[in-house]
Design a protein around this motif. Structure first.
Motif, PDB file in Angstrom:
ATOM      1  N   VAL A  18       0.841  -1.203   0.000  1.00 37.24           N
ATOM      2  CA  VAL A  18       0.000   0.000   0.000  1.00 37.24           C
ATOM      3  C   VAL A  18       0.878   1.255   0.000  1.00 37.24           C
ATOM      4  O   VAL A  18       0.629   2.200  -0.752  1.00 37.24           O
ATOM      5  CB  VAL A  18      -0.978  -0.008   1.195  1.00 37.24           C
ATOM      6  N   ARG A  21       2.076   2.364  -3.325  1.00 40.02           N
ATOM      7  CA  ARG A  21       1.069   2.865  -4.270  1.00 40.02           C
ATOM      8  C   ARG A  21       0.441   4.195  -3.845  1.00 40.02           C
ATOM      9  O   ARG A  21      -0.448   4.691  -4.538  1.00 40.02           O
ATOM     10  CB  ARG A  21      -0.022   1.813  -4.457  1.00 40.02           C
ATOM     11  N   ASP A  23      -0.244   7.843  -3.784  1.00 41.36           N
ATOM     12  CA  ASP A  23       0.027   9.030  -4.589  1.00 41.36           C
ATOM     13  C   ASP A  23       0.570  10.110  -3.647  1.00 41.36           C
ATOM     14  O   ASP A  23       0.021  10.313  -2.559  1.00 41.36           O
ATOM     15  CB  ASP A  23      -1.271   9.500  -5.256  1.00 41.36           C
ATOM     16  N   ALA A 125      -4.648   2.421   3.140  1.00 40.24           N
ATOM     17  CA  ALA A 125      -5.328   2.182   1.857  1.00 40.24           C
ATOM     18  C   ALA A 125      -6.557   3.074   1.740  1.00 40.24           C
ATOM     19  O   ALA A 125      -6.789   3.692   0.692  1.00 40.24           O
ATOM     20  CB  ALA A 125      -5.710   0.711   1.721  1.00 40.24           C
ATOM     21  N   SER A 128      -5.606   6.749   1.243  1.00 36.86           N
ATOM     22  CA  SER A 128      -4.994   7.029  -0.060  1.00 36.86           C
ATOM     23  C   SER A 128      -5.861   6.561  -1.223  1.00 36.86           C
ATOM     24  O   SER A 128      -5.382   6.481  -2.355  1.00 36.86           O
ATOM     25  CB  SER A 128      -3.599   6.401  -0.125  1.00 36.86           C
ATOM     26  N   GLN A 130      -7.156   3.663  -2.037  1.00 32.77           N
ATOM     27  CA  GLN A 130      -6.816   2.385  -2.645  1.00 32.77           C
ATOM     28  C   GLN A 130      -7.843   1.341  -2.220  1.00 32.77           C
ATOM     29  O   GLN A 130      -8.484   1.471  -1.186  1.00 32.77           O
ATOM     30  CB  GLN A 130      -5.432   1.926  -2.189  1.00 32.77           C
TER      31      GLN A 130
END
Length: 182
Positions: A18, A21, A23, A125, A128, A130
């Motif tokens: 996580v 990934r 951003d 997650a 963000s 996800q």
């Protein structure tokens, strides 16, 4: 490698997936961990890695730190690699040392705290944006552990259990017992 260390390592790598990934614009986003941003969740996990690496090396720990993070991904990789290296040293898992929960063998301690990166994987997650994916076996073990701990887990970062249906997924049950809304 013990089962406790294997579970901790799997949870750590789930969190790592996580982190990688996120951003860069999302580090300030609020997380489900009340009062913490995505960056705060990361800083907490870096602090936990630092503490666990220390106890694996025989350094008594009173509590996890919440360090300043300069470069989120790089600081995380350094902390992750350090804790894994420390846990891999001969006799590290059998070492007994002071922890926030008393004098324990390192292996027992990582068995207890394996739920921490697991719950915070959900937090990061979600913060963000996800998709949340937790290992089901780890989620089941974490749920059992938190259920057994009962109200002892309630406090600053674990609110009251959020109601979910009895047929909810094990991930949703884990997240709800940790006081988060799945």
């Amino acid at each position: 490698m013990s089962e406790n260390t294997r579970n901790y390592t799997k949870a750590l790598y789930g969190f790592d997936a996580v982190v990688r990934r996120v951003d860069q614009t999302r580090w300030g986003a609020a997380s489900p961990c009340e009062g913490w941003s995505a960056l705060d969740v990361l800083a907490h996990n870096i602090g936990m890695c630092t503490m666990i690496a220390g106890i694996a090396r025989g350094i008594s720990a009173d509590s996890a730190t919440h360090p300043a993070v300069g470069d989120p991904q790089s600081d995380w990789v350094d902390a992750r690699d350090d804790v894994l290296e420390a846990l891999d040293q001969p006799d590290a898992l059998q070492r007994e040392v002071g922890t926030p929960w008393g004098h324990l063998a390192v292996d027992r301690f990582v068995g207890i705290v394996a739920v921490d990166p697991l719950i915070h994987t959900f937090d990061l997650a979600t913060a963000s944006a996800q998709v949340v994916v937790l290992d089901e076996a780890l989620a089941a073990a974490g749920y059992t552990q938190l259920k057994k701990a009962g109200e002892m887990i309630r406090g600053e970062r674990f609110g009251p259990t959020v109601h979910v249906a009895s047929d909810a997924s094990i991930t949703d049950k884990l997240i709800s017992i940790a006081g988060r809304n799945p």
